[in-house]
Motif scaffolding. Structure first.
Motif, PDB file in Angstrom:
ATOM      1  N   ASP A  22       0.855  -1.188   0.000  1.00 29.86           N
ATOM      2  CA  ASP A  22       0.000   0.000   0.000  1.00 29.86           C
ATOM      3  C   ASP A  22       0.887   1.233   0.000  1.00 29.86           C
ATOM      4  O   ASP A  22       1.674   1.447   0.919  1.00 29.86           O
ATOM      5  CB  ASP A  22      -0.911  -0.009   1.227  1.00 29.86           C
ATOM      6  N   GLN A  25      -1.595   5.335  -3.241  1.00 26.19           N
ATOM      7  CA  GLN A  25      -2.062   5.705  -4.568  1.00 26.19           C
ATOM      8  C   GLN A  25      -3.080   4.672  -5.051  1.00 26.19           C
ATOM      9  O   GLN A  25      -3.188   3.585  -4.499  1.00 26.19           O
ATOM     10  CB  GLN A  25      -0.884   5.789  -5.534  1.00 26.19           C
ATOM     11  N   ARG A  26      -3.808   5.039  -6.071  1.00 30.24           N
ATOM     12  CA  ARG A  26      -4.812   4.144  -6.636  1.00 30.24           C
ATOM     13  C   ARG A  26      -4.168   3.324  -7.744  1.00 30.24           C
ATOM     14  O   ARG A  26      -3.690   3.851  -8.723  1.00 30.24           O
ATOM     15  CB  ARG A  26      -5.981   4.953  -7.185  1.00 30.24           C
ATOM     16  N   HIS A  27      -4.161   2.008  -7.552  1.00 26.87           N
ATOM     17  CA  HIS A  27      -3.610   1.081  -8.539  1.00 26.87           C
ATOM     18  C   HIS A  27      -4.766   0.345  -9.199  1.00 26.87           C
ATOM     19  O   HIS A  27      -5.614  -0.222  -8.512  1.00 26.87           O
ATOM     20  CB  HIS A  27      -2.681   0.054  -7.871  1.00 26.87           C
ATOM     21  N   GLU A  28      -4.784   0.341 -10.515  1.00 27.76           N
ATOM     22  CA  GLU A  28      -5.795  -0.391 -11.258  1.00 27.76           C
ATOM     23  C   GLU A  28      -5.100  -1.228 -12.327  1.00 27.76           C
ATOM     24  O   GLU A  28      -3.993  -0.914 -12.750  1.00 27.76           O
ATOM     25  CB  GLU A  28      -6.785   0.567 -11.928  1.00 27.76           C
ATOM     26  N   SER A  39      -3.308  10.472  -5.389  1.00 24.24           N
ATOM     27  CA  SER A  39      -4.493  10.917  -4.653  1.00 24.24           C
ATOM     28  C   SER A  39      -5.229  11.992  -5.446  1.00 24.24           C
ATOM     29  O   SER A  39      -4.602  12.833  -6.085  1.00 24.24           O
ATOM     30  CB  SER A  39      -4.097  11.497  -3.303  1.00 24.24           C
ATOM     31  N   SER A  70     -14.643   4.692  -3.655  1.00 23.91           N
ATOM     32  CA  SER A  70     -13.363   3.973  -3.614  1.00 23.91           C
ATOM     33  C   SER A  70     -12.472   4.561  -2.539  1.00 23.91           C
ATOM     34  O   SER A  70     -12.655   5.713  -2.159  1.00 23.91           O
ATOM     35  CB  SER A  70     -12.677   4.053  -4.971  1.00 23.91           C
ATOM     36  N   PRO A  71     -11.538   3.771  -2.049  1.00 20.93           N
ATOM     37  CA  PRO A  71     -10.976   2.582  -2.663  1.00 20.93           C
ATOM     38  C   PRO A  71     -11.863   1.355  -2.498  1.00 20.93           C
ATOM     39  O   PRO A  71     -12.430   1.121  -1.448  1.00 20.93           O
ATOM     40  CB  PRO A  71      -9.643   2.385  -1.949  1.00 20.93           C
ATOM     41  N   ASP A  73     -11.836  -2.631  -4.705  1.00 22.86           N
ATOM     42  CA  ASP A  73     -11.246  -3.423  -5.786  1.00 22.86           C
ATOM     43  C   ASP A  73     -12.320  -4.243  -6.491  1.00 22.86           C
ATOM     44  O   ASP A  73     -12.684  -5.317  -6.035  1.00 22.86           O
ATOM     45  CB  ASP A  73     -10.174  -4.368  -5.240  1.00 22.86           C
ATOM     46  N   GLN A  83     -11.135   0.741  -9.669  1.00 23.10           N
ATOM     47  CA  GLN A  83     -11.538   1.419  -8.448  1.00 23.10           C
ATOM     48  C   GLN A  83     -12.349   2.652  -8.849  1.00 23.10           C
ATOM     49  O   GLN A  83     -11.815   3.761  -8.900  1.00 23.10           O
ATOM     50  CB  GLN A  83     -10.323   1.812  -7.614  1.00 23.10           C
ATOM     51  N   ASP A  85     -14.691   5.889  -8.827  1.00 25.65           N
ATOM     52  CA  ASP A  85     -14.847   6.940  -7.815  1.00 25.65           C
ATOM     53  C   ASP A  85     -16.090   6.698  -6.967  1.00 25.65           C
ATOM     54  O   ASP A  85     -16.058   6.805  -5.750  1.00 25.65           O
ATOM     55  CB  ASP A  85     -14.940   8.312  -8.481  1.00 25.65           C
TER      56      ASP A  85
END
Length: 187
Positions: A22, A25-28, A39, A70-71, A73, A83, A85
């Protein structure tokens, strides 16, 4: 700024993605491509803050629906973990949702676009949501003060800038005054 991850190990599967530490940040994973988004900016979060109560009168007292931010998954394809919004899912009021894998396909997904995410949100993510059977996908454009509404079979969006009428299977229906919504977001 949204960017493919270059300093991370090669991430091409959902298992690879979920194994990452972790980092805030947003990981997709979008069709086996790892994308990292920092962010969100304050205006993005303010928009979410105002969008949730705009949905409340439409959802009414439906205890079989939930609005989620989100977050989270969501796996919608074997090589895709997103993820969104904001999204609305069906839930069983008698059975707590314990894992995102149990969420199923959302009824509604909303992505608030920024200059760095607009191409992806209107491109590959839109395609993923449509092909997964998401009933409505909203691209919320804060700069243009409009919402693009996509449904599974649409080739072009319905663009709304003043009033957005929305209904759900099972009887929930209502409208969002977009002029008022965007005025609240931008004040």
């Amino acid at each position: 700024m949204d960017m493919p991850a270059s300093s991370q190990p090669d991430v091409t599967t959902i298992a690879d993605l979920l194994a990452l530490p972790d980092d805030g940040q947003r990981h997709e994973l979008l069709r086996a491509q790892h994308v990292v988004t920092p962010s969100p900016r304050p205006l993005h979060q303010i928009a979410l803050w105002h969008l949730v109560p705009a949905l409340e009168p439409i959802l009414g007292d439906r205890d079989d629906l939930a609005v989620i931010l989100s977050p989270a998954d969501l796996v919608l394809e074997p090589t895709t973990l997103v993820q969104p919004d904001l999204f609305v899912i069906r839930i069983d009021p008698d059975k707590p949702l314990r894992d995102w894998a149990d969420a199923g396909v959302p009824l509604l997904v909303a992505e608030i676009v920024s200059p760095s995410t607009a191409r992806r949100d209107r491109g590959v993510k839109r395609t993923v949501y449509q092909e997964a059977g998401v009933l409505e996908y909203w691209v919320v454009d804060l700069d243009s003060e409009l919402i693009e509404r996509w449904r599974p079979d649409d080739e072009r969006p319905e663009v709304r800038s003043s009033l957005l009428r929305w209904s759900l299977p099972g009887g929930a229906a209502g409208e969002i005054d977009l002029k008022k919504l965007f005025a609240k977001i931008k004040r």
